[in-house]
Enzyme design. Structure first.
Site, PDB file in Angstrom:
ATOM      1  N   ARG A  95     -10.105   0.147  15.179  1.00  0.00           N
ATOM      2  CA  ARG A  95     -10.295   0.655  13.975  1.00  0.00           C
ATOM      3  C   ARG A  95     -11.347  -0.015  13.024  1.00  0.00           C
ATOM      4  NH1 ARG A  95      -4.305   1.459  10.924  1.00  0.00           N
ATOM      5  NH2 ARG A  95      -5.003  -0.664  10.206  1.00  0.00           N
ATOM      6  N   TYR A 139      15.655  31.093   7.266  1.00  0.00           N
ATOM      7  CA  TYR A 139      14.404  31.822   7.733  1.00  0.00           C
ATOM      8  C   TYR A 139      14.468  32.073   9.161  1.00  0.00           C
ATOM      9  CZ  TYR A 139      12.420  31.683   2.939  1.00  0.00           C
ATOM     10  OH  TYR A 139      11.921  31.644   1.490  1.00  0.00           O
ATOM     11  N   LYS A 186       0.841  -1.224  -0.085  1.00  0.00           N
ATOM     12  CA  LYS A 186      -0.103  -0.077  -0.027  1.00  0.00           C
ATOM     13  C   LYS A 186       0.920   1.296   0.013  1.00  0.00           C
ATOM     14  CE  LYS A 186      -0.366  -0.057   5.159  1.00  0.00           C
ATOM     15  NZ  LYS A 186      -0.937  -0.825   6.122  1.00  0.00           N
TER      16      LYS A 186
HETATM   17  C1  LIG Z   1      -0.016  -1.746   6.651  1.00  0.00           C
HETATM   18  C2  LIG Z   1      -0.607  -3.113   7.279  1.00  0.00           C
HETATM   19  C3  LIG Z   1       0.107  -4.127   7.415  1.00  0.00           C
HETATM   20  C4  LIG Z   1       1.633  -4.135   7.396  1.00  0.00           C
HETATM   21  O1  LIG Z   1       2.249  -3.565   8.822  1.00  0.00           O
HETATM   22  P1  LIG Z   1       3.729  -3.447   8.955  1.00  0.00           P
HETATM   23  O2  LIG Z   1       3.771  -2.819  10.451  1.00  0.00           O
HETATM   24  O3  LIG Z   1       4.301  -2.426   8.202  1.00  0.00           O
HETATM   25  O4  LIG Z   1       4.256  -4.837   8.757  1.00  0.00           O
HETATM   26  C5  LIG Z   1      -0.328  -5.338   7.816  1.00  0.00           C
HETATM   27  N1  LIG Z   1      -1.855  -5.489   7.901  1.00  0.00           N
HETATM   28  C6  LIG Z   1      -2.544  -4.131   7.623  1.00  0.00           C
HETATM   29  C7  LIG Z   1      -4.025  -4.581   7.827  1.00  0.00           C
HETATM   30  C8  LIG Z   1      -2.131  -3.308   7.407  1.00  0.00           C
HETATM   31  O5  LIG Z   1      -3.028  -2.223   7.011  1.00  0.00           O
END
Ligand SMILES: *Cc1c(COP(=O)(O)O)cnc(C)c1O
Length: 370
Positions: free
Chosen positions: A132, A261, A34
């Site tokens: 969540r 700045y 993602k």
């Molecule tokens: C982003 C995510 C992961 C991966 O988490 P990491 O800490 O980067 O390994 C796994 N499961 C879900 C549902 C996520 O949103």
């Protein structure tokens, strides 16, 4: 070069192989790609992992999934956030799998699946303590019962997510796992096989083996950072991203000169300053003002004054005979020293995940080892 954000796909592959080896052959791997593969480039990263035989790819949005399909990737793709009803048509067309927790989405999916003559694989999301997305634990079996009416949906398994798997104290994480496993047992008792249930992110994968179940969902560790930087992970990880620039101007300033700045830094003695062509528009956070460091010829040089939109100043008084155009490392290795994403994160008051997303998604990327 000016700004060079490089992605080392060999390091990515190494990380993947080590993770795979660590988990053993019985566990499937869903690589989380993602947010443009945490800033590392969705399609090149996914291609490299598919070539290694990754079982699943996990994305946040339908548009990310579509980019993968357009790139010719046939590997199963899971939409980790689920979808909203109007996305059901595209989702079914593109043969995606989805995280499910809403009845209206289930209805939209079933209707599209019927129209397109397909069966849609779904992963039922349960909130075991993350607070969540997902169904409450006690809503899950009733939801499964209700799903019996939809032969177009195939329930692959349950999915949940950990809130504090990165903490050394695993009490809460074990509680979440135990809620998940109890629910799995109950659901199986009711006749749901749920062959592909999964809960482990990187932190759980590394530090709590019993969370692996049928599949793990590593994200950050694929990219070579630890989910718990204060402890050494049991798998050696190689950083994948590096960021370099060059000295745009070298200049001498007398004592009492102010830099950048806000005049937040005043020199106390003769100072040699290097001006760098990078700033917060390149994801190099303004929080690094007066506290970050860079590497030049393997030596540390501290940031002086505020980071600007396109420029940053570092002090190089202690580095003799530098020239304009010399390489500056902002993230990555240089002559035996290295600036890590964890170090940048500590200076900027954030976590390595955000450093990768900011830098990766604000600069053109150069891939090596493809
Ligand atoms: C982003 C995510 C992961 C991966 O988490 P990491 O800490 O980067 O390994 C796994 N499961 C879900 C549902 C996520 O949103």
């Amino acid at each position: 070069m000016l700004i060079d954000l490089s992605i080392d796909l060999d390091a990515l592959r190494d990380n993947y192989r080590r993770i795979r080896q660590f988990c053993g052959p019985g566990v499937r791997v869903l690589a989380v790609v993602k947010a443009d593969a945490y800033g590392h480039g969705l399609v090149p990263v996914s291609r490299a992992l598919v070539a290694e035989g990754v079982d699943y790819l996990g994305v946040a949005t339908v548009s990310e999934a579509r980019s993968l399909r357009q790139a010719g990737i046939k590997t199963p793709i899971l939409l980790l956030l689920g979808i909203v009803p109007h996305e059901a048509a595209v989702m079914v067309q593109q043969d995606l799998e989805v995280v499910l927790y809403r009845r209206d989405v289930a209805e939209a999916l079933a209707s599209q699946a019927r129209q397109q003559g397909k069966v849609v694989p779904v992963h039922l999301k349960v909130d075991t303590g993350m607070g969540r997305l997902g169904l409450a634990v006690e809503e899950t079996i009733p939801f499964l019962d209700w799903l019996k009416g939809f032969s177009e949906l195939r329930v692959m398994g349950l999915i949940s997510h950990f809130a504090v798997a990165d903490l050394e104290d695993k009490t809460y994480t074990r509680q979440q796992l135990s809620r998940f496993e109890t629910l799995l047992r109950e659901a199986r008792h009711c006749g749901w096989p749920l062959p592909l249930s999964h809960i482990a992110n990187s932190a759980a994968c590394l530090e709590l083996r019993e969370t692996h179940l049928a599949m793990i969902r590593p994200g950050i560790m694929l990219y070579g950072s630890s989910p718990a930087p204060e402890r050494r992970p049991p798998v050696a990880l190689r950083p994948v991203m590096a960021l370099r620039t060059e000295i745009l101007q070298l200049k001498r300033l007398p004592p009492g000169s102010s830099i950048s700045y806000g005049c937040t830094y005043i020199t106390t003695s003769d100072c040699v300053l290097a001006v760098l062509p990078i700033g917060y528009c390149n994801g190099y956070s303004r929080h690094l003002s007066n506290c970050g460091q860079v590497l030049i010829r393997g030596q540390r040089a501290p940031i002086r004054g505020r980071v600007c939109m396109n420029l940053t100043m570092v002090e190089v008084t202690h580095l003799p005979a530098l020239r304009e155009g010399e390489v500056v490392t902002l993230l990555g290795a240089d002559h035996g020293d290295r600036i890590t994403a964890d170090e940048l994160a500590a200076w900027a008051g954030t976590i390595n995940y955000e450093i990768h997303c900011l830098l990766g998604n604000s600069n053109p990327r150069r891939f090596s080892g493809a």
